[in-house]
Design a protein around this motif. Structure first.
Motif: not given
Ligand SMILES: Nc1ncnc2c1ncn2[C@@H]1O[C@H](COP(=O)(O)OP(=O)(O)OP(=O)(O)O)[C@@H](O)[C@H]1O
Ligand SMILES: [Mg+2]
Length: 339
Positions: A242-244, A270-273, A296-299
């Protein structure tokens, strides 16, 4: 067929502790690798620049002697029966070999004559092969006027002019655009279907071995790291990714603490995998967790395992970044985050 054992005949290719140390070097380029390939199988060697793929191919095709270990191709020993092997294999090397000052047809006929294919048969075969890869109209043109994709297609059929039992393809699509690459894949798939040809291919492209190979060995630093069918390798990962994406720079640390996380993988800023056992189950509680923490998530993307993940898992590096550099000897060494 002297010196062939029953065990060697069982597999069309049988490599045992095959090793190459280049002159003047101390570290082996190929380090005691062992594998077998069955007749009709498409077998992929997947690895980054300098992994030892070409060296392995060159030993099996008898262009290069091995330092130690043994290998046989169709029962013939690579070091003792190279002439027998050369007669039954086709080789499409990594570097272009066609003569630029001759036409496509002339190149094909020249190679056919090396194999003592009678002229009439050679012309028939050449015409058929040119048609197969849509080069009929360019047959009489000088190769220097060919585009990169046309040259790769010509190189492929040069490797087929002696109707080989075993075909070696070293980076068949390196440097080609995505569209031309998929066209090459169709030709390669066609060969397997039409002739039940055994094909050994090397690639930087995970998609390529995924699309073509029945079995894959991941190679790194001259060693085979893991071997299996693409689906076996993916299944061995036992988890989804899951990538956020988020704007708040502190959000990553909070997300990491989600109880269902099995592993944190390297990812862009800016992302977390995250690796979780099953994304379908983890997602609702992960969303609740993120919401509760006020992030708040952007993607948000969910990825079932790919061979890319397999490579990362087994080598600790991402092949995609290296492969994308296409020929540039870059080494992006992304250490995977430990649990
Ligand atoms: N002729 C040579 N002399 C000395 N070292 C060599 C020679 N050819 C290759 N090497 C070294 O052997 C190792 C394996 O090279 P090889 O070309 O087999 O890798 P590869 O996996 O095919 O890489 P690429 O993806 O760049 O084609 C590398 O470290 C390379 O620098
Ligand atoms: Mg190579």
């Amino acid at each position: 067929m002297s010196g062939i054992t029953a065990a060697q005949l069982k597999h069309i290719i049988d490599a045992r502790n095959l090793t190459k140390v280049y002159k003047g070097e101390t570290r082996p380029a190929v380090d005691s690798i062992s594998f077998t390939i069955d007749e009709g199988e498409v077998y992929g060697l997947l690895g980054p620049n300098g992994a030892g793929k070409t060296t392995t191919i060159n030993m099996l095709t008898t262009r290069l002697s091995s330092t130690s270990g043994d290998a046989s191709v169709a029962g013939h020993d690579i070091n003792r029966h190279s002439i027998n092997i050369r007669r039954i294999i086709g080789v499409v090397p990594q570097d272009m070999t066609a003569d630029e000052d001759f036409s496509g047809m002339e190149n094909l006929l020249m190679v056919a004559s090396f194999y003592d294919v009678p002229k009439k048969i050679a012309v028939e075969r050449a015409n058929r092969l040119l048609q197969m890869v849509d080069l009929t109209d360019a047959a009489e043109k000088h190769v220097r006027e060919y585009s990169g994709g046309m040259r790769k297609r010509l190189e492929l059929i040069i490797g087929l002019i002696n109707e080989p039992k075993v075909l070696f393809l070293d980076e068949p699509t390196l440097g080609l655009d995505v569209q031309t690459r998929t066209v090459m894949w169709d030709y390669i798939k066609g060969l397997k279907k039409q002739f039940n040809m055994t094909i050994i291919l090397t690639s930087h492209y995970l998609e390529e071995v995924d699309a073509l190979a029945d079995r894959v060995s991941i190679v790194d630093h001259g060693k085979i790291i893991v071997t299996g069918t693409p689906s076996e390798l993916k299944a061995s990962l036992n988890g989804d990714i899951i990538t956020l994406g988020f704007r708040d720079s502190k959000a990553g640390d909070v997300i990491k603490s989600f109880p269902g996380v099995l592993e944190v993988l390297p990812s862009a800023q800016g992302t977390m995998k995250l690796r979780v056992a099953n994304a379908d189950i983890a997602l609702p509680s992960l969303m609740a967790f993120v919401f509760q923490k006020g992030i708040s998530l952007t993607t948000l993307t969910v990825q079932k395992p790919s061979l890319d993940e397999v490579f990362l898992r087994y080598t600790g590096r991402s092949l995609r970044e290296e492969g994308a550099a296409d020929g540039f000897k870059t080494m992006i060494n992304m250490r995977r985050a430990r649990r």
